[in-house]
Write a protein that holds these residues in place. Sequence first.
Motif, PDB file in Angstrom:
ATOM      1  N   GLN A 148       0.830  -1.199   0.000  1.00 56.76           N
ATOM      2  CA  GLN A 148       0.000   0.000   0.000  1.00 56.76           C
ATOM      3  C   GLN A 148       0.867   1.252   0.000  1.00 56.76           C
ATOM      4  O   GLN A 148       1.994   1.243   0.489  1.00 56.76           O
ATOM      5  CB  GLN A 148      -0.898   0.031   1.244  1.00 56.76           C
ATOM      6  CG  GLN A 148      -1.750  -1.199   1.434  1.00 56.76           C
ATOM      7  CD  GLN A 148      -2.550  -1.144   2.723  1.00 56.76           C
ATOM      8  OE1 GLN A 148      -2.742  -0.079   3.314  1.00 56.76           O
ATOM      9  NE2 GLN A 148      -3.018  -2.293   3.174  1.00 56.76           N
ATOM     10  N   GLN A 149       0.303   2.310  -0.544  1.00 60.24           N
ATOM     11  CA  GLN A 149       0.946   3.620  -0.447  1.00 60.24           C
ATOM     12  C   GLN A 149      -0.127   4.690  -0.351  1.00 60.24           C
ATOM     13  O   GLN A 149      -1.198   4.563  -0.944  1.00 60.24           O
ATOM     14  CB  GLN A 149       1.852   3.914  -1.651  1.00 60.24           C
ATOM     15  CG  GLN A 149       2.634   5.224  -1.476  1.00 60.24           C
ATOM     16  CD  GLN A 149       3.612   5.494  -2.601  1.00 60.24           C
ATOM     17  OE1 GLN A 149       3.267   5.408  -3.767  1.00 60.24           O
ATOM     18  NE2 GLN A 149       4.847   5.824  -2.244  1.00 60.24           N
ATOM     19  N   LYS A 150       0.185   5.726   0.405  1.00 56.15           N
ATOM     20  CA  LYS A 150      -0.718   6.861   0.549  1.00 56.15           C
ATOM     21  C   LYS A 150      -0.081   8.071  -0.112  1.00 56.15           C
ATOM     22  O   LYS A 150       1.029   8.470   0.230  1.00 56.15           O
ATOM     23  CB  LYS A 150      -0.993   7.137   2.029  1.00 56.15           C
ATOM     24  CG  LYS A 150      -2.044   8.204   2.274  1.00 56.15           C
ATOM     25  CD  LYS A 150      -2.349   8.339   3.759  1.00 56.15           C
ATOM     26  CE  LYS A 150      -3.439   9.376   4.006  1.00 56.15           C
ATOM     27  NZ  LYS A 150      -3.743   9.505   5.455  1.00 56.15           N
ATOM     28  N   ARG A 151      -0.776   8.637  -1.084  1.00 53.85           N
ATOM     29  CA  ARG A 151      -0.298   9.818  -1.808  1.00 53.85           C
ATOM     30  C   ARG A 151      -1.459  10.781  -2.014  1.00 53.85           C
ATOM     31  O   ARG A 151      -2.620  10.370  -2.046  1.00 53.85           O
ATOM     32  CB  ARG A 151       0.260   9.438  -3.188  1.00 53.85           C
ATOM     33  CG  ARG A 151       1.557   8.664  -3.182  1.00 53.85           C
ATOM     34  CD  ARG A 151       1.939   8.250  -4.599  1.00 53.85           C
ATOM     35  NE  ARG A 151       2.116   9.399  -5.469  1.00 53.85           N
ATOM     36  CZ  ARG A 151       3.290   9.973  -5.702  1.00 53.85           C
ATOM     37  NH1 ARG A 151       4.382   9.511  -5.123  1.00 53.85           N
ATOM     38  NH2 ARG A 151       3.384  11.002  -6.516  1.00 53.85           N
ATOM     39  N   THR A 152      -1.120  12.045  -2.167  1.00 53.05           N
ATOM     40  CA  THR A 152      -2.167  13.029  -2.448  1.00 53.05           C
ATOM     41  C   THR A 152      -2.809  12.752  -3.796  1.00 53.05           C
ATOM     42  O   THR A 152      -4.032  12.768  -3.939  1.00 53.05           O
ATOM     43  CB  THR A 152      -1.581  14.456  -2.444  1.00 53.05           C
ATOM     44  OG1 THR A 152      -0.906  14.674  -1.210  1.00 53.05           O
ATOM     45  CG2 THR A 152      -2.693  15.486  -2.596  1.00 53.05           C
ATOM     46  N   HIS A 153      -1.966  12.485  -4.795  1.00 52.59           N
ATOM     47  CA  HIS A 153      -2.442  12.173  -6.141  1.00 52.59           C
ATOM     48  C   HIS A 153      -1.593  11.034  -6.702  1.00 52.59           C
ATOM     49  O   HIS A 153      -0.424  10.883  -6.328  1.00 52.59           O
ATOM     50  CB  HIS A 153      -2.334  13.388  -7.071  1.00 52.59           C
ATOM     51  CG  HIS A 153      -3.114  14.585  -6.603  1.00 52.59           C
ATOM     52  ND1 HIS A 153      -4.488  14.635  -6.660  1.00 52.59           N
ATOM     53  CD2 HIS A 153      -2.711  15.763  -6.057  1.00 52.59           C
ATOM     54  CE1 HIS A 153      -4.900  15.800  -6.183  1.00 52.59           C
ATOM     55  NE2 HIS A 153      -3.842  16.497  -5.802  1.00 52.59           N
ATOM     56  N   PRO A 154      -2.143  10.251  -7.618  1.00 55.33           N
ATOM     57  CA  PRO A 154      -1.331   9.210  -8.258  1.00 55.33           C
ATOM     58  C   PRO A 154      -0.180   9.829  -9.046  1.00 55.33           C
ATOM     59  O   PRO A 154      -0.317  10.906  -9.629  1.00 55.33           O
ATOM     60  CB  PRO A 154      -2.322   8.508  -9.200  1.00 55.33           C
ATOM     61  CG  PRO A 154      -3.676   8.859  -8.684  1.00 55.33           C
ATOM     62  CD  PRO A 154      -3.551  10.219  -8.078  1.00 55.33           C
ATOM     63  N   HIS A 155       0.951   9.147  -9.051  1.00 55.44           N
ATOM     64  CA  HIS A 155       2.086   9.601  -9.858  1.00 55.44           C
ATOM     65  C   HIS A 155       1.714   9.455 -11.330  1.00 55.44           C
ATOM     66  O   HIS A 155       1.227   8.397 -11.753  1.00 55.44           O
ATOM     67  CB  HIS A 155       3.322   8.762  -9.538  1.00 55.44           C
ATOM     68  CG  HIS A 155       4.594   9.307 -10.094  1.00 55.44           C
ATOM     69  ND1 HIS A 155       4.912   9.219 -11.435  1.00 55.44           N
ATOM     70  CD2 HIS A 155       5.631   9.963  -9.509  1.00 55.44           C
ATOM     71  CE1 HIS A 155       6.084   9.783 -11.646  1.00 55.44           C
ATOM     72  NE2 HIS A 155       6.544  10.248 -10.494  1.00 55.44           N
ATOM     73  N   PRO A 156       1.922  10.482 -12.144  1.00 56.78           N
ATOM     74  CA  PRO A 156       1.453  10.411 -13.541  1.00 56.78           C
ATOM     75  C   PRO A 156       2.127   9.321 -14.369  1.00 56.78           C
ATOM     76  O   PRO A 156       1.526   8.808 -15.313  1.00 56.78           O
ATOM     77  CB  PRO A 156       1.785  11.808 -14.098  1.00 56.78           C
ATOM     78  CG  PRO A 156       2.805  12.379 -13.167  1.00 56.78           C
ATOM     79  CD  PRO A 156       2.518  11.788 -11.827  1.00 56.78           C
ATOM     80  N   GLN A 157       3.367   8.954 -14.018  1.00 64.58           N
ATOM     81  CA  GLN A 157       4.072   7.939 -14.810  1.00 64.58           C
ATOM     82  C   GLN A 157       3.913   6.523 -14.254  1.00 64.58           C
ATOM     83  O   GLN A 157       3.816   5.566 -15.018  1.00 64.58           O
ATOM     84  CB  GLN A 157       5.571   8.264 -14.893  1.00 64.58           C
ATOM     85  CG  GLN A 157       5.938   9.250 -15.982  1.00 64.58           C
ATOM     86  CD  GLN A 157       5.665  10.680 -15.558  1.00 64.58           C
ATOM     87  OE1 GLN A 157       5.981  11.064 -14.432  1.00 64.58           O
ATOM     88  NE2 GLN A 157       5.077  11.469 -16.429  1.00 64.58           N
ATOM     89  N   THR A 158       3.897   6.401 -12.932  1.00 64.67           N
ATOM     90  CA  THR A 158       3.931   5.057 -12.338  1.00 64.67           C
ATOM     91  C   THR A 158       2.885   4.846 -11.242  1.00 64.67           C
ATOM     92  O   THR A 158       2.946   3.843 -10.533  1.00 64.67           O
ATOM     93  CB  THR A 158       5.327   4.780 -11.751  1.00 64.67           C
ATOM     94  OG1 THR A 158       5.670   5.832 -10.841  1.00 64.67           O
ATOM     95  CG2 THR A 158       6.377   4.693 -12.849  1.00 64.67           C
ATOM     96  N   VAL A 159       1.949   5.746 -11.076  1.00 65.09           N
ATOM     97  CA  VAL A 159       0.883   5.672 -10.067  1.00 65.09           C
ATOM     98  C   VAL A 159       1.454   5.843  -8.660  1.00 65.09           C
ATOM     99  O   VAL A 159       1.036   6.712  -7.906  1.00 65.09           O
ATOM    100  CB  VAL A 159       0.075   4.358 -10.158  1.00 65.09           C
ATOM    101  CG1 VAL A 159      -1.041   4.342  -9.112  1.00 65.09           C
ATOM    102  CG2 VAL A 159      -0.510   4.204 -11.550  1.00 65.09           C
ATOM    103  N   VAL A 160       2.416   4.989  -8.287  1.00 67.03           N
ATOM    104  CA  VAL A 160       3.074   5.109  -6.986  1.00 67.03           C
ATOM    105  C   VAL A 160       4.449   5.745  -7.192  1.00 67.03           C
ATOM    106  O   VAL A 160       4.928   5.876  -8.320  1.00 67.03           O
ATOM    107  CB  VAL A 160       3.214   3.731  -6.303  1.00 67.03           C
ATOM    108  CG1 VAL A 160       1.851   3.165  -5.962  1.00 67.03           C
ATOM    109  CG2 VAL A 160       3.981   2.756  -7.191  1.00 67.03           C
ATOM    110  N   GLY A 161       5.094   6.129  -6.098  1.00 70.14           N
ATOM    111  CA  GLY A 161       6.386   6.788  -6.187  1.00 70.14           C
ATOM    112  C   GLY A 161       7.504   5.845  -6.607  1.00 70.14           C
ATOM    113  O   GLY A 161       7.358   4.621  -6.580  1.00 70.14           O
ATOM    114  N   SER A 162       8.646   6.426  -6.974  1.00 72.26           N
ATOM    115  CA  SER A 162       9.769   5.624  -7.475  1.00 72.26           C
ATOM    116  C   SER A 162      10.296   4.660  -6.416  1.00 72.26           C
ATOM    117  O   SER A 162      10.662   3.520  -6.730  1.00 72.26           O
ATOM    118  CB  SER A 162      10.894   6.551  -7.946  1.00 72.26           C
ATOM    119  OG  SER A 162      11.320   7.406  -6.890  1.00 72.26           O
ATOM    120  N   GLY A 163      10.334   5.113  -5.166  1.00 76.70           N
ATOM    121  CA  GLY A 163      10.787   4.217  -4.104  1.00 76.70           C
ATOM    122  C   GLY A 163       9.858   3.035  -3.922  1.00 76.70           C
ATOM    123  O   GLY A 163      10.301   1.902  -3.686  1.00 76.70           O
TER     124      GLY A 163
END
Length: 573
Positions: free
Chosen positions: A248-263
């Motif tokens: 799981q990951q919590k983000r304000t908005h999905p990353h435009p390229q990969t939905v989740v962050g690079s890490g």
Amino acid sequence: MDTIYGNLQGLKPSQLKQLKRLYHQRLPSDNLTTPEFAQRVAAISTDIQQPLCTYINRRGQVIRVAIGTPTQTKIPPLELPRYGAERLCGIRCIATQLKSETPRESTLTAMAIQRLDALVVLTITGSGMIRRGGGATGYIKETYLAHLLPPSNSQGNNKVDSKLLNWSVSSPMSLDILTKQDFQELVEELEAEFRRQFVAQQVDVDQDRVLIIGLMTEHISPERFEDGLAEIGRLVETAGGEVLGVIQQKRTHPHPQTVVGSGKVEEIALTTQTLAANLVVFDRDLSPAQARNLESQIGVRVVDRTEVILDIFAQRAQSRAGKLQVELAQLEYMLPRLTGRGQAMSRLGGGIGTRGPGETKLETERRSIQRRIARLQQEVNQLQAHRSRLRQRRQQQDVPTVAVVGYTNAGKSTLLNTLTNAEVYTADQLFATLDPTTRRLPIVDSVTGKSSGMLLIDTVGFIHELPPPLVDSFRATLEEVTEADALLHLVDLSHSAWASHIRSVMGILRDMPITPGPILVVFNKIDQVDSDTLALAKEEFPQGVFISASKRLGLETLRQKLVELVHYAIATQ
């Protein structure tokens, strides 16, 4: 192949020439490196004052030279010559570092993501000497050797745990000791153990081993997020996959390229290897570009929620009409993903570099799919017309119709079987029914005592955020809902998210092009709920009917409510 990867800004032509010459070196297959090669790499790194990575295959050929750390220069998994949980990739990396320190975790993570045979880190001294004839010496202070270890407790463990991934990092050693290591024996022993553990995990080679990824944004409540994760897990199991774990990951908005962050992408890649997963499923829809980016970085197939649902529909479709509508939905889903590969693959886009004879395989495939979609659309239109004629005949017979709608697995088919003695297929599965089934229900008016009948129509189950391709392709089936005199909305009260299910179904009904008739809300599976849940539902839905289709509880009340519903529907038409 003399391509130098990484940031080349500021390099002199002579330095680029030295870097390209590394491709002409050949190392022994049974040694990690030779003193001469290691010193030459360290000398170039010292000269350009940047870390340098060289990637070497098992034949001893240098296949990639890149400026930067192993983290910055890692090879995408899909570009590696061999990739899988049961073996290493067949490439080792000789890297330099400017500071004297143990290899960082990010460096070791890059090694793990690529499944490198080994990682050699050379700490440079900052100075040295070029001998007559071109040989270098004195550029290396110390070396480190790192490699993956098979997970010690991965067998039978399906939980996501980053500690399962092990690696070994040596203490600092001299270059002389490093070059005497038996590389071939090391790799053979490691791969033998990886294969042994991989075989132990493969209970069913035909079953997808799935890692689920959930993203919680600010627009999703914690309850809705948890319900969504549980639902995607159930969908995966219904499709025949085995859920190994959830990230799981919590983000304000999905990353435009990969939905989740690079890490998080790196964590997914590592966990995929650790658990020997062969499929990653996201709990949301992915754009074609996002799916491609994720697959290139993770190294296994990546699919979204819609694709899982389409797969279930493809498995469930039995009738010709059902198979027709599923194929149309799949092709409509697939087409933009072909287009999403970009103009670079098309010769028909116009402009410099795009003109020429013939068409690419992509264009041919796209045209073929478009033609097939057009034919299927015609057949769906014919199916609509056929079902419309059947409805007209029923209307001429003056027999009222009630469509049974509800969230998937609410018990609609079970209720139809119980009320009408039908033999519709039922199972504790999502989307067990795809094709509408119509059965006659004899009823007796409690006021007049007059016997009559109505038609109950079992329909395909709804789900939260029903994929648009399915809504469009199953329009012939969904018309049974909009054309019915009234609706019986069946709710699984035993499900923890029953209130959310009601909202999802009502939202889908509101979005239909034709407003459906009056709705009777019926709560099913009351034998499986506690008194508090039952009291809450009765308080929120005082006009609702409470039954258990499997235990035949409350059915007489339901029959009378259906009579009242039909009378009201006909009176208000």
